[in-house]
Design a protein around this motif. Structure first.
Motif, PDB file in Angstrom:
ATOM      1  N   LEU A   1       0.825  -1.208   0.000  1.00  0.00           N
ATOM      2  CA  LEU A   1       0.000   0.000   0.000  1.00  0.00           C
ATOM      3  C   LEU A   1       0.859   1.258   0.000  1.00  0.00           C
ATOM      4  CD1 LEU A   1      -2.491  -1.445   2.503  1.00  0.00           C
ATOM      5  CD2 LEU A   1      -3.177  -0.438   0.352  1.00  0.00           C
ATOM      6  N   PHE A   2       1.941   1.234   0.779  1.00  0.00           N
ATOM      7  CA  PHE A   2       2.817   2.410   0.826  1.00  0.00           C
ATOM      8  C   PHE A   2       3.344   2.718  -0.565  1.00  0.00           C
ATOM      9  CE2 PHE A   2       4.413   2.233   5.524  1.00  0.00           C
ATOM     10  CZ  PHE A   2       3.121   2.402   5.941  1.00  0.00           C
ATOM     11  N   SER A   3       3.948   1.717  -1.198  1.00  0.00           N
ATOM     12  CA  SER A   3       4.633   1.947  -2.463  1.00  0.00           C
ATOM     13  C   SER A   3       3.652   2.125  -3.608  1.00  0.00           C
ATOM     14  CB  SER A   3       5.522   0.739  -2.767  1.00  0.00           C
ATOM     15  OG  SER A   3       6.842   1.139  -2.882  1.00  0.00           O
ATOM     16  N   GLY A   4       2.542   1.388  -3.548  1.00  0.00           N
ATOM     17  CA  GLY A   4       1.633   1.370  -4.675  1.00  0.00           C
ATOM     18  C   GLY A   4       0.742   2.583  -4.752  1.00  0.00           C
ATOM     19  N   VAL A   5       0.345   3.144  -3.600  1.00  0.00           N
ATOM     20  CA  VAL A   5      -0.638   4.226  -3.692  1.00  0.00           C
ATOM     21  C   VAL A   5      -0.384   5.374  -2.730  1.00  0.00           C
ATOM     22  CG1 VAL A   5      -2.284   2.986  -2.221  1.00  0.00           C
ATOM     23  CG2 VAL A   5      -3.117   4.733  -3.744  1.00  0.00           C
ATOM     24  N   MET A   6       0.123   5.129  -1.507  1.00  0.00           N
ATOM     25  CA  MET A   6       0.262   6.245  -0.566  1.00  0.00           C
ATOM     26  C   MET A   6       1.262   7.281  -1.070  1.00  0.00           C
ATOM     27  SD  MET A   6       1.501   6.301   3.400  1.00  0.00           S
ATOM     28  CE  MET A   6       3.210   6.068   3.004  1.00  0.00           C
ATOM     29  N   VAL A   7       2.408   6.807  -1.557  1.00  0.00           N
ATOM     30  CA  VAL A   7       3.433   7.719  -2.038  1.00  0.00           C
ATOM     31  C   VAL A   7       2.902   8.512  -3.240  1.00  0.00           C
ATOM     32  CG1 VAL A   7       5.723   7.780  -3.051  1.00  0.00           C
ATOM     33  CG2 VAL A   7       5.263   6.248  -1.166  1.00  0.00           C
ATOM     34  N   GLU A   8       2.198   7.834  -4.126  1.00  0.00           N
ATOM     35  CA  GLU A   8       1.643   8.496  -5.304  1.00  0.00           C
ATOM     36  C   GLU A   8       0.596   9.529  -4.913  1.00  0.00           C
ATOM     37  OE1 GLU A   8       2.334   5.412  -4.960  1.00  0.00           O
ATOM     38  OE2 GLU A   8       3.622   4.874  -6.640  1.00  0.00           O
ATOM     39  N   LEU A   9      -0.130   9.266  -3.807  1.00  0.00           N
ATOM     40  CA  LEU A   9      -1.128  10.234  -3.356  1.00  0.00           C
ATOM     41  C   LEU A   9      -0.462  11.555  -2.970  1.00  0.00           C
ATOM     42  CD1 LEU A   9      -3.634   8.085  -1.273  1.00  0.00           C
ATOM     43  CD2 LEU A   9      -4.167   9.473  -3.263  1.00  0.00           C
ATOM     44  N   GLY A  10       0.784  11.497  -2.487  1.00  0.00           N
ATOM     45  CA  GLY A  10       1.504  12.735  -2.177  1.00  0.00           C
ATOM     46  C   GLY A  10       1.652  13.592  -3.421  1.00  0.00           C
ATOM     47  N   LEU A  11       2.060  12.955  -4.521  1.00  0.00           N
ATOM     48  CA  LEU A  11       2.211  13.684  -5.784  1.00  0.00           C
ATOM     49  C   LEU A  11       0.854  14.192  -6.269  1.00  0.00           C
ATOM     50  CD1 LEU A  11       3.835  14.577  -8.203  1.00  0.00           C
ATOM     51  CD2 LEU A  11       3.675  12.277  -9.127  1.00  0.00           C
ATOM     52  N   TYR A  12      -0.168  13.354  -6.108  1.00  0.00           N
ATOM     53  CA  TYR A  12      -1.525  13.763  -6.489  1.00  0.00           C
ATOM     54  C   TYR A  12      -1.924  15.019  -5.722  1.00  0.00           C
ATOM     55  CZ  TYR A  12      -6.633  13.773  -6.218  1.00  0.00           C
ATOM     56  OH  TYR A  12      -7.947  14.153  -6.225  1.00  0.00           O
ATOM     57  N   GLY A  13      -1.579  15.068  -4.416  1.00  0.00           N
ATOM     58  CA  GLY A  13      -1.930  16.231  -3.597  1.00  0.00           C
ATOM     59  C   GLY A  13      -1.324  17.509  -4.174  1.00  0.00           C
ATOM     60  N   VAL A  14      -0.035  17.444  -4.533  1.00  0.00           N
ATOM     61  CA  VAL A  14       0.616  18.633  -5.101  1.00  0.00           C
ATOM     62  C   VAL A  14      -0.089  19.038  -6.386  1.00  0.00           C
ATOM     63  CG1 VAL A  14       2.749  19.553  -6.054  1.00  0.00           C
ATOM     64  CG2 VAL A  14       2.838  17.996  -4.114  1.00  0.00           C
ATOM     65  N   LEU A  15      -0.347  18.055  -7.263  1.00  0.00           N
ATOM     66  CA  LEU A  15      -0.951  18.357  -8.566  1.00  0.00           C
ATOM     67  C   LEU A  15      -2.354  18.930  -8.399  1.00  0.00           C
ATOM     68  CD1 LEU A  15      -0.104  15.436 -10.983  1.00  0.00           C
ATOM     69  CD2 LEU A  15       0.911  17.706 -10.845  1.00  0.00           C
ATOM     70  N   ARG A  16      -3.140  18.316  -7.508  1.00  0.00           N
ATOM     71  CA  ARG A  16      -4.517  18.758  -7.304  1.00  0.00           C
ATOM     72  C   ARG A  16      -4.545  20.207  -6.810  1.00  0.00           C
ATOM     73  NH1 ARG A  16      -8.908  17.701  -9.398  1.00  0.00           N
ATOM     74  NH2 ARG A  16      -9.715  15.803  -8.497  1.00  0.00           N
ATOM     75  N   VAL A  17      -3.740  20.482  -5.789  1.00  0.00           N
ATOM     76  CA  VAL A  17      -3.737  21.830  -5.221  1.00  0.00           C
ATOM     77  C   VAL A  17      -3.238  22.837  -6.247  1.00  0.00           C
ATOM     78  CG1 VAL A  17      -2.641  23.293  -3.496  1.00  0.00           C
ATOM     79  CG2 VAL A  17      -3.558  21.082  -2.834  1.00  0.00           C
ATOM     80  N   TYR A  18      -2.182  22.470  -6.982  1.00  0.00           N
ATOM     81  CA  TYR A  18      -1.662  23.410  -7.971  1.00  0.00           C
ATOM     82  C   TYR A  18      -2.644  23.587  -9.130  1.00  0.00           C
ATOM     83  CZ  TYR A  18       0.636  25.048 -12.099  1.00  0.00           C
ATOM     84  OH  TYR A  18       0.891  25.743 -13.249  1.00  0.00           O
ATOM     85  N   ARG A  19      -3.113  22.481  -9.693  1.00  0.00           N
ATOM     86  CA  ARG A  19      -3.899  22.553 -10.916  1.00  0.00           C
ATOM     87  C   ARG A  19      -5.238  23.248 -10.727  1.00  0.00           C
ATOM     88  NH1 ARG A  19      -1.854  22.513 -15.801  1.00  0.00           N
ATOM     89  NH2 ARG A  19      -0.072  21.101 -15.873  1.00  0.00           N
ATOM     90  N   ILE A  20      -5.845  23.083  -9.544  1.00  0.00           N
ATOM     91  CA  ILE A  20      -7.128  23.747  -9.334  1.00  0.00           C
ATOM     92  C   ILE A  20      -6.940  25.080  -8.623  1.00  0.00           C
ATOM     93  CG2 ILE A  20      -9.449  23.501  -8.377  1.00  0.00           C
ATOM     94  CD1 ILE A  20      -8.756  21.498 -10.601  1.00  0.00           C
ATOM     95  N   GLY A  21      -6.239  25.057  -7.489  1.00  0.00           N
ATOM     96  CA  GLY A  21      -6.182  26.274  -6.677  1.00  0.00           C
ATOM     97  C   GLY A  21      -5.208  27.320  -7.174  1.00  0.00           C
ATOM     98  N   PHE A  22      -4.022  26.896  -7.620  1.00  0.00           N
ATOM     99  CA  PHE A  22      -2.934  27.846  -7.835  1.00  0.00           C
ATOM    100  C   PHE A  22      -2.526  27.973  -9.304  1.00  0.00           C
ATOM    101  CE2 PHE A  22      -1.331  28.924  -3.543  1.00  0.00           C
ATOM    102  CZ  PHE A  22      -2.106  28.067  -2.791  1.00  0.00           C
ATOM    103  N   ALA A  23      -3.341  27.433 -10.233  1.00  0.00           N
ATOM    104  CA  ALA A  23      -2.899  27.376 -11.627  1.00  0.00           C
ATOM    105  C   ALA A  23      -2.710  28.770 -12.220  1.00  0.00           C
ATOM    106  CB  ALA A  23      -3.892  26.581 -12.465  1.00  0.00           C
ATOM    107  N   ALA A  24      -3.490  29.741 -11.770  1.00  0.00           N
ATOM    108  CA  ALA A  24      -3.404  31.074 -12.373  1.00  0.00           C
ATOM    109  C   ALA A  24      -2.662  32.048 -11.469  1.00  0.00           C
ATOM    110  CB  ALA A  24      -4.810  31.594 -12.680  1.00  0.00           C
ATOM    111  N   THR A  25      -1.674  31.566 -10.719  1.00  0.00           N
ATOM    112  CA  THR A  25      -0.914  32.458  -9.841  1.00  0.00           C
ATOM    113  C   THR A  25       0.558  32.451 -10.246  1.00  0.00           C
ATOM    114  OG1 THR A  25      -0.271  30.749  -8.282  1.00  0.00           O
ATOM    115  CG2 THR A  25      -2.422  31.738  -7.956  1.00  0.00           C
TER     116      THR A  25
END
Lengths: 614, 257
Positions: free
Chosen positions: A253-277
């Protein structure tokens, strides 16, 4: 506005149900028979997986939005409530978590009888945390579920308390992640003070056009927690210590999805919240620099390991580096490739971890040197099964067609080339060959007994001999263990063969990146997708297959070179110029949590420096 | 790594972090400003549901999912601590000296403040919707109040006052009732955590609908969690010791008494 959107109303249940079941286990689990606890936990994971599948089918046509307690924002589009949002990518990650959870529970059937129901309760809390994090549409809610998965993950890491290094690994993991979480919370506080909002869709509107340095700082702090989870250099130090000691099914679970969720978090926050900053100006630079450093450093560290779980952990870090680098060029096709790569990686890496778990339970070691030739002592179908699963998963990790990891890598390479980054494919091939080669080297030594029996078994403290067994399996390997590992290999291969999966991934990536569509859906209830324009990739093409075969051949060459190195003339040994930085690299990974926190602070400074407008 | 290299890295890291935080803090809105977009919305929303304590309205009504998450984190932490602190093979229990020597004044203060603290804790939980406080705060007051017994030297009595198997059940029941109230909202109004209970008149004990009920559910989980948590740590510190190797007396056992 949809007044009765059943899917939206039921979406939060994917988070609520596992917590409800875990609460029951916490309360009365000690009194329940072990079989019931195991079966009940498995059933809950299957229910969450089924719900996730249904939601994934729905998100093929439209987004699912859920405003908790119906605190929908008023006419101004600003509100007080919490929204959950599912698109194909977010629900896909939640479904990946549930699927890996089902397989990990299947593998660990009858595991951990002594701690009663704690293992199962923690697994369910972990699942709820990951699902909630993937669906959250609000930065504070993301933080809450980030912490929920963290708390469960620290405890799961240290579950083998008889082993002091397990407690040490859990403490390193807990401290580094907690420090990062504080920084993330400060970042959330800054965003909130600046805008008075926490919802990503609302932030998307109110931050648009904000080009201050302050926004960059808030974004860096907010992302710190996610970057630590994503094990991006220099935030990565906790990961190998945690993977080395955590129970094998938890590593999946750690390697397969938890670590990837960290990257998803950065992308989600940037792509929706901060894309036009002002963040937009430097984000690709950050992904490229941090990603390249991550990939190179982790690939070298991966080659240096003899502790099999540590080796696989560094391979995961190297893959995260590749993901970051690919995402820094060539949207949205890169993201589509990476999404497939993540799925394929989860399957084959999970299978490799389960093979490591089988070896550990059978021989009491995960040390490459100690286990030399051990694979041949596995007689009968069990032995054939484990040896071939290990080999197939290792080749799949290196990119062998038709495995989904190879398809994803090939899509990302094409996208990078089309975006003008001609160095992209060679970079991906080299990193894949090095990490794939390291895993194949272990296979050659352990399964075939190739080369000479390695010397210097006592020399290192980092060998895998001290690892405690997880469960006494006796003479035969239980079928459930081989079936779980085999299922992952089959899934990894089958995903690469799903018709038009490349096109579907591209559409999903396109929708994930569509910030306007996200805002319209969350704030105004317009949940349909706009039509996707542009060409869609076709999947495996001849070029991709050839490059993938080249990668696999290179990985085999790396493995053969490593195993047969002693036959080479002295001149071909690594020269001092190479060995010195390698020694330094080893010393930097000191295992001391104080050092790790210092690296984290340096990482925050460096990220801010790269991202800040020049 | 050498000590010097460590110091250089530490200096670099701290310098970077200080610059980042300084730039961030300087960019924050000035102290005492008049622009509070979320507060304005949240207070209005809190009045709409007849909730006098706006903080509780945010915690238990407007953002109940976050509070659900936080309560879950607490329960998960306790499960994690229980898993990690379980006695391993090398450890064994010993009898804890029941009555430690305690000054009479401490005993007296404990006797006075023990019931008072418990009452205040219950009051803080129950009035979460209308006065400052709520389930988290009141739960912690209750749990620490119970541990006054330990300060007053009554460890035996404390052990009798907190039957752990029962507290494990109330802890889970707190979380389960929180979820049940949320599900009631889903069943009745079609949205998880909808405030579906009649909200009464603002300022009354029975006002604010689900807010008071959720506060009580959290209070139940928090008091149990903290008690179990402290029991685990106290047990680890007092009642468990390493098994001396067979046939060898290391003198520690005598010293510990």
């Amino acid at each position: 506005m949809p007044s009765a959107d059943t899917a939206g109303q039921l979406l939060p249940l994917l988070v609520i149900i596992p917590v409800l079941a875990a609460a029951v286990l916490v309360g009365v689990g000690q009194r329940l028979p072990g079989r019931l606890v195991g079966a009940g936990t498995m059933m809950v994971a299957v229910v969450v997986g089924g719900g996730g599948t249904a939601a994934l089918i729905i998100t093929g046509r439209r987004r699912i939005v859920s405003w908790l307690g119906d605190w929908r924002p008023g006419g101004s589009g600003t509100g007080v409530g919490i929204a959950l949002q599912a698109d194909q990518l977010s629900i896909g990650l939640a479904l990946l978590a549930a699927t890996l959870m089902i397989i990990a529970l299947g593998f660990s059937w009858h595991y951990f009888r002594a701690p009663g129901s704690h293992f199962h309760a923690l697994m369910l809390f972990f699942l709820a945390g990951m699902t909630g994090f993937a669906l959250a549409g609000d930065i504070f809610t993301m933080f809450v579920f980030f912490e929920m998965m963290g708390v469960a993950a620290y405890a799961l890491t240290g579950l083998k308390v008889e082993d002091p290094s397990a407690v040490q690994g859990a403490i390193n993991f807990g401290i580094v992640n907690s420090v990062a979480a504080y920084l993330s919370l400060i970042g959330i506080g800054m965003v909130y003070a600046h805008t008075g909002e926490l919802n990503l869709a609302e932030l998307s509107r109110s931050l648009a056009g904000d080009h201050s340095t302050f926004v960059v700082i808030a974004f860096v702090l907010l992302s710190t927690g996610f970057l630590v989870k994503a094990a991006v250099v220099p935030f990565h130090f906790w990961l190998d210590d945690a993977h080395a000691v955590a129970p094998t099914p938890v590593c999946v679970l750690f390697s397969g999805v938890m670590v990837e969720l960290g990257l998803y978090g950065v992308l989600r926050v940037y792509r929706i919240g901060f894309a036009a900053t002002s963040v937009a100006a430097g984000i690709d630079r950050v992904l490229l620099v941090l990603g390249a450093a991550t990939a190179v450093l982790a690939a070298v560290m991966c080659l240096l390991q003899r502790h099999l779980k540590r080796l696989l952990a560094y391979s995961t870090i190297a893959h995260m580096g590749m993901f970051l680098v690919a995402l820094s060029v060539g949207d949205p096709e890169s993201l589509a490739g990476i999404a497939l790569f993540v799925l394929g990686h989860a399957a084959v890496k999970g299978a490799l971890f389960l093979c490591a778990g089988i070896l550990l339970d059978r021989f009491g070691s995960v040390d490459e040197f100690t286990l030399w030739g051990a694979g041949q002592r596995l007689r009968g179908w069990d032995g054939v099964g484990v040896r071939s699963i290990f080999l197939l998963a290792a080749l799949g990790l290196a990119g062998l067609p038709p495995f989904a990891a190879g398809l994803g890598k090939s899509l990302a390479e094409t996208a990078m080339t089309e975006a003008g980054a001609a160095w992209g494919p060679p970079f991906m091939i080299i990193i894949s060959a090095l990490t794939g080669g390291a895993v194949l080297r272990v296979w050659l030594r352990v399964a075939v007994g190739a080369g000479r029996k390695p010397e210097g078994i006592e020399a290192e403290g980092m060998s895998g001999d001290e690892e405690l067994m997880e469960v006494d399996v006796g003479e035969d390997i239980p079928n459930r263990m081989i079936i779980s590992a085999g299922a992952l290999v089959v899934i990894g291969c089958a995903l690469g063969l799903v018709p038009s999966i490349a096109a579907r991934a591209t559409v999903a990536a396109d929708r994930f990146l569509d910030a306007d569509g996200y805002v319209a859906a969350v704030l105004h209830g317009r949940i349909g997708y706009p039509p996707v324009a542009g060409p869609v990739p076709s999947g495996w093409d001849l070029h991709g297959v050839l490059l993938s075969c080249l990668t696999v051949a290179a990985a085999c060459a790396v493995a053969a070179l490593a195993v047969l190195r002693h036959r080479l003339p002295g001149g071909l040994r690594p020269p001092e110029v190479v060995r010195r930085p390698v020694r330094l690299l080893r010393r930097v990974h000191s295992g001391r949590v104080g050092d790790y926190v210092v690296w984290l602070l340096i990482g925050v400074g460096v990220t801010a420096a790269i991202l800040a407008p020049a | 790594m050498s000590r010097r290299a460590r110091m250089v890295l530490l200096a670099l890291g701290l310098a970077g972090a200080v610059v980042v935080l300084a730039v961030g803090v300087l960019g924050l809105p000035a102290f005492g400003g008049h622009r509070h977009p979320y507060r304005d919305l949240a207070v209005a929303a809190s009045f709409r549901h007849a909730t006098a304590n706006a903080v509780s309205a945010v915690n238990f009504d407007q953002r109940a999912l976050d509070t659900f998450g936080e309560e879950t984190i607490l329960v998960a932490s306790v499960a994690g601590v229980a898993a990690l602190l379980r006695p391993v093979r090398r450890e064994r229990r010993r009898q804890v000296d029941p009555e430690m020597p305690v000054m009479d004044s401490t005993r007296l203060l404990t006797a006075v403040f023990f019931p008072v603290t418990l009452l205040i804790g219950i009051d803080v939980v129950a009035h979460g919707a209308i006065t400052p406080g709520g389930g988290f705060q009141g739960g912690v007051v209750l749990a620490t109040g119970l541990h006054l017994l330990y300060v007053g030297g009554r460890y035996r009595l404390l052990e009798r006052m907190r039957p752990l198997p029962l507290f494990e059940i109330t802890e889970a029941a707190g979380l389960v009732s929180f979820i049940a109230i949320g599900l009631a909202g889903l069943a009745v109004a079609g949205h998880l955590f909808s405030n579906v209970v009649p909200q009464g008149r603002m300022g009354q004990l029975t006002s604010a609908g689900t807010v008071g009920l959720l506060s009580c559910a959290v209070g139940m989980a928090v008091v149990s969690s903290v008690v179990i948590l402290l029991a685990g740590f106290l047990d680890q510190a007092l009642a468990l010791e390493e098994e001396p190797a067979a046939g060898q007396w290391d003198g520690r056992e005598g010293a510990a008494r």
